[in-house]
Write an enzyme that holds these catalytic residues in place. Structure first.
Site, PDB file in Angstrom:
ATOM      1  CB  CYS A  27       0.805   0.324  -6.629  1.00 44.05           C
ATOM      2  SG  CYS A  27       1.267   1.993  -6.430  1.00 44.05           S
ATOM      3  CG  ASP A  28      -0.916  -5.804  -4.376  1.00 43.34           C
ATOM      4  OD1 ASP A  28      -1.907  -6.083  -4.049  1.00 43.34           O
ATOM      5  OD2 ASP A  28      -0.063  -6.703  -4.549  1.00 43.34           O
TER       6      ASP A  28
END
EC number: 1.11.1.24
Length: 174
Positions: free
Chosen positions: A67-68
């Site tokens: 997600c980062d």
């Protein structure tokens, strides 16, 4: 869940099948309206981005590696896009966590929005994982008239989206 479409086994988390709540949206569908939190008190809807092309990047939590990376990638790409395009990252993270993440990661071109209150976005866009109450990774490209022009539902939570395909679809629109 009542009055909701349940798509059992439509996705996996760590290889284990999970149930997605809501419809599977398709190219050509009208984007469902949403109410998401920009911060703890400020809610936004699809109408707040009227007239803009919207790249909606859905992630389970900004505090995970994939997600980062996804959010950082779209932040870099957003810098190259015109003023008629907005990149929205949606998760169920609290707005405080999203703001902390953006500050620490230097995210300044992506707008983070939280689905924490009602999970209404997740249900409307067919990404809510019933068992975890997180939104499954997905990409939606919505044109200025709120028609979906590109959609990618990721099957496995840990997989990256097809950045090149999403960005190519976006460049065709913009």
């Amino acid at each position: 869940m009542t009055n909701a479409t349940l798509r059992k086994g439509a996705a996996t988390v760590g290889g284990q099948p999970v149930t997605l709540v809501g419809p599977e949206l398709k190219v050509g569908d009208q984007a469902p309206d949403f109410k998401l939190n920009k911060d703890l008190m400020t809610e936004v809807t699809l109408a707040d981005y009227a007239g803009k092309i919207k790249l909606i990047s859905v992630v389970p939590s900004v505090d995970t590696g994939t997600c980062d990376a996804q959010t950082r990638r779209f932040n870099v790409e957003a810098d190259k896009l015109g003023d008629n395009v907005v990149v929205l990252t949606v998760s169920v993270d609290l707005p405080f966590a999203q703001a902390r993440f953006c500050g620490a990661a230097g995210i300044d071109r992506v707008v983070t929005l939280s689905d924490y209150k009602t999970r209404g976005f997740g249900k409307a866009y067919g990404v809510l994982i019933d068992e975890l109450q997180l939104d499954q990774r997905a990409i939606f490209l919505v044109d200025a008239n709120n028609t979906i022009r590109y959609v990618e539902y990721l099957v496995e939570m840990k997989e990256h989206p097809n950045y090149e395909a999403a960005l190519a679809a976006l460049k065709e629109l913009a």
